[in-house]
Design a protein around this motif. Structure first.
Motif, PDB file in Angstrom:
ATOM      1  N   ALA A 173       0.822  -1.213   0.000  1.00 48.67           N
ATOM      2  CA  ALA A 173       0.000   0.000   0.000  1.00 48.67           C
ATOM      3  C   ALA A 173       0.855   1.261   0.000  1.00 48.67           C
ATOM      4  CB  ALA A 173      -0.930   0.009   1.209  1.00 48.67           C
ATOM      5  N   MET A 174       2.102   1.151   0.483  1.00 47.54           N
ATOM      6  CA  MET A 174       2.998   2.318   0.520  1.00 47.54           C
ATOM      7  C   MET A 174       4.009   2.200  -0.631  1.00 47.54           C
ATOM      8  SD  MET A 174       2.026   4.174   3.270  1.00 47.54           S
ATOM      9  CE  MET A 174       3.454   5.085   3.863  1.00 47.54           C
TER      10      MET A 174
ATOM     11  N   CYS B 250       5.308  10.156  10.910  1.00 49.11           N
ATOM     12  CA  CYS B 250       4.118   9.752  10.136  1.00 49.11           C
ATOM     13  C   CYS B 250       3.601  10.900   9.286  1.00 49.11           C
ATOM     14  CB  CYS B 250       2.997   9.280  11.063  1.00 49.11           C
ATOM     15  SG  CYS B 250       3.240   7.635  11.724  1.00 49.11           S
TER      16      CYS B 250
ATOM     17  N   HIS C 146      -6.551  -0.633  11.494  1.00 47.40           N
ATOM     18  CA  HIS C 146      -5.654  -1.639  10.909  1.00 47.40           C
ATOM     19  C   HIS C 146      -6.339  -2.996  10.769  1.00 47.40           C
ATOM     20  CE1 HIS C 146      -1.538   0.535  11.660  1.00 47.40           C
ATOM     21  NE2 HIS C 146      -2.337   1.179  10.843  1.00 47.40           N
TER      22      HIS C 146
ATOM     23  N   MET D 182      -8.389  -3.495   7.610  1.00 46.78           N
ATOM     24  CA  MET D 182      -7.717  -3.410   6.300  1.00 46.78           C
ATOM     25  C   MET D 182      -7.766  -4.740   5.538  1.00 46.78           C
ATOM     26  SD  MET D 182      -4.537  -0.811   7.036  1.00 46.78           S
ATOM     27  CE  MET D 182      -3.922  -0.916   5.339  1.00 46.78           C
TER      28      MET D 182
ATOM     29  N   GLU E  34      -5.793   2.672   1.295  1.00 54.27           N
ATOM     30  CA  GLU E  34      -5.032   1.816   2.218  1.00 54.27           C
ATOM     31  C   GLU E  34      -3.814   2.505   2.827  1.00 54.27           C
ATOM     32  OE1 GLU E  34      -4.064  -2.307   1.483  1.00 54.27           O
ATOM     33  OE2 GLU E  34      -5.500  -2.281  -0.167  1.00 54.27           O
ATOM     34  N   ALA E  35      -3.090   3.242   1.995  1.00 55.79           N
ATOM     35  CA  ALA E  35      -1.863   3.866   2.501  1.00 55.79           C
ATOM     36  C   ALA E  35      -2.192   4.847   3.626  1.00 55.79           C
ATOM     37  CB  ALA E  35      -1.125   4.577   1.369  1.00 55.79           C
ATOM     38  N   THR E  36      -3.239   5.652   3.429  1.00 55.86           N
ATOM     39  CA  THR E  36      -3.623   6.619   4.459  1.00 55.86           C
ATOM     40  C   THR E  36      -4.135   5.914   5.709  1.00 55.86           C
ATOM     41  OG1 THR E  36      -4.179   8.202   2.720  1.00 55.86           O
ATOM     42  CG2 THR E  36      -5.040   8.658   4.915  1.00 55.86           C
TER      43      THR E  36
ATOM     44  N   LEU F 136      -3.198   2.990   6.801  1.00 56.95           N
ATOM     45  CA  LEU F 136      -2.016   2.456   7.486  1.00 56.95           C
ATOM     46  C   LEU F 136      -1.345   3.553   8.308  1.00 56.95           C
ATOM     47  CD1 LEU F 136       0.011   0.127   7.850  1.00 56.95           C
ATOM     48  CD2 LEU F 136       1.064   0.774   5.692  1.00 56.95           C
ATOM     49  N   LEU F 137      -1.098   4.696   7.677  1.00 56.41           N
ATOM     50  CA  LEU F 137      -0.436   5.826   8.348  1.00 56.41           C
ATOM     51  C   LEU F 137      -1.291   6.406   9.474  1.00 56.41           C
ATOM     52  CD1 LEU F 137       1.216   8.183   5.719  1.00 56.41           C
ATOM     53  CD2 LEU F 137       2.317   6.849   7.530  1.00 56.41           C
TER      54      LEU F 137
ATOM     55  N   ASP G 143      -1.007   4.203  12.464  1.00 58.08           N
ATOM     56  CA  ASP G 143       0.320   4.379  13.077  1.00 58.08           C
ATOM     57  C   ASP G 143       0.384   5.678  13.876  1.00 58.08           C
ATOM     58  OD1 ASP G 143       1.193   2.044  11.929  1.00 58.08           O
ATOM     59  OD2 ASP G 143       2.256   3.005  10.270  1.00 58.08           O
ATOM     60  N   ALA G 144      -0.110   6.754  13.268  1.00 53.09           N
ATOM     61  CA  ALA G 144      -0.032   8.067  13.916  1.00 53.09           C
ATOM     62  C   ALA G 144      -0.935   8.132  15.148  1.00 53.09           C
ATOM     63  CB  ALA G 144      -0.399   9.163  12.924  1.00 53.09           C
TER      64      ALA G 144
END
Lengths: 298, 298
Positions: free
Chosen positions: A91-92, A157, B86, B89, B110-112, B114-115, B118-119
């Protein structure tokens, strides 16, 4: 500059960190085994440990106990390791190679990579609060807060977010700089500051100098990364080379040219070294690390 | 049992938490906007805030300042929120609906997602260390350590790992219980314990009683989740129903039958209430929450 054995010191810190990181990660025989296996795979036996080296070097300025420094360094390194695991995921960046090994999601699957990254972030805060790392508990709370901010949406992040949302866009130099100050710089700065809280108290002026050093080195680290990404092949780098350029991501090289990027790195190094002057011989490890970071070939 | 206005108290805490969570998340106008938008989307205006309610209820036992409790509760809720982001996902549960809204990766990519997850985890530790939450800084460090352990590979992430690696496997009741003690129980237990550190000191015996309460409620929460997942339709639940059974994941209902699972939930509630007895009227919110968690319909 001095008779300080930088290579010997670096090697000793790296070895010490390997032992400390291993001791601070559950064994791969501990349930859930596959998760712990993935966590250990992503953290151990890889990397130059630049952030823990910065923590130890800053600790030298304040005569800090290496027992404290290794745990502060381990916390920062775990945050760094988790960010690589998640950053490599499909995804990244969708990277398959990291430090010459298959990335975690390639070796263990995406779900395990996601969980391993998450658990490593928690583990970082566990390591930072499982024992006394500063003379005053209030200072240790400050250390936790520094790490949390350096990691979150206004730190690492956040930088990854700016990076993600900038793909295919034109960034100006100030925008690129802000992105890297967050993405790489925040955690490198934190590595230095955490070390500085493990020993004798610093004056505001002294902490400000360390901070200037940390900011310059953090940015220089990324400029050099871009230069290496442009110049090196994948074998030397241990990861897929030229990927940012191929993805149309802005880099220092694309904005300043190769010569301009090298000049930028040299300027930042000079500013970092100037900030260290008043620490005299106690700043020698920090000085040599700045040299090492800017002159590295991988 | 008492003239304690449980519904009024619950509503007041929920409103207070909404304000506090919002204040502790960067505005969606703050760079990177999309990341902050996703973080706020996942945390605000959703959920019953069971964990912060437990923090406030435990705080009543020790006469804690609500100003402290709300930040401790916010930290736990952010960990909970990130875990949902998460967990939903594609690599994990691949859920598209949560609290009646599209899940974060559906709404933001998905990328956002995930981040943002995390954040949010970093933000939880930021909130827990940005102000005084316990009389002694050493106690506040203990709070951070409790949250880190409850979140990591020997807590919530570990439970998710056991869950992940158990798909399609036969689990025994003790194995299922261990999984849920980690996956849901660890953070619920932590919510109670964090509240208990915000006020007057507790004896070991008192803290042990709170811990027994917290463990029973944490497990009961999951048993009821399995019952609801079996009984309810998606509209009532606000998420895709019957998903665990369809994925061949073991549940309390599949192991004990519906009647057996209901008996188990009632037993756990009784044990939780018994542990509260010595706290008298100060334990009333905790008691009513145990009731609420076991009797809820969604």
């Amino acid at each position: 500059m001095s008779d300080f054995d930088f290579k010997g010191w670096m090697h000793a810190v790296q070895q010490r960190m390997e032992t400390c990181l291993s001791a601070n990660l559950p064994a791969e025989t501990h349930l859930p085994e596959r998760l712990h296996d993935a966590m250990r795979y992503s953290v151990l036996d890889g990397g130059k440990r630049v952030r823990p080296l910065l923590t130890f070097a800053a600790g030298m300025v304040v005569d800090a106990d290496p027992e404290r420094l290794q745990h502060a360094g381990a916390a920062v390194e775990m945050i760094h390791a988790y960010s690589l695991v998640h950053d490599d995921m499909p995804a990244m960046d969708n990277d398959v190679l990291r430090r010459g090994k298959p990335t975690v999601h390639v070796a263990f699957g995406e779900a395990t990579a996601l969980l391993a990254g998450d658990a490593l972030q928690s583990q970082a805060f566990d390591v930072l609060t499982s024992r006394t790392l500063a003379d005053a508990p209030a200072d240790q709370l400050k250390m936790v807060n520094l790490l949390a901010r350096a990691s979150g949406s206004l730190g690492m992040c956040g930088g990854q977010g700016v990076d993600l949302f900038s793909v295919g866009k034109e960034l100006s130099l100030p925008e690129l700089e802000l992105m890297h100050i967050l993405k790489t710089g925040a955690l490198i700065r934190c590595a230095v500051l955490l070390g500085s809280y493990c020993g004798r108290p610093l004056s505001d002026e002294e902490r400000g100098r360390l901070d200037t050093y940390a900011k310059c080195v953090g940015l220089a680290f990324q400029v050099v990364d871009d230069i290496l990404d442009c110049e090196a092949d994948s074998a030397t780098l241990g990861k897929t080379a030229g990927k940012d350029a191929a993805n149309n991501k802005p880099t220092y090289v694309s904005l300043l040219g190769l010569a301009g990027a090298k000049e930028k790195a040299a300027d930042l190094k000079a500013e970092a070294l100037a900030a260290l002057a008043p620490f005299g011989e106690k700043g020698v490890a920090l000085a040599m690390l700045a040299e090492f970071i800017v002159e590295r070939r991988s």
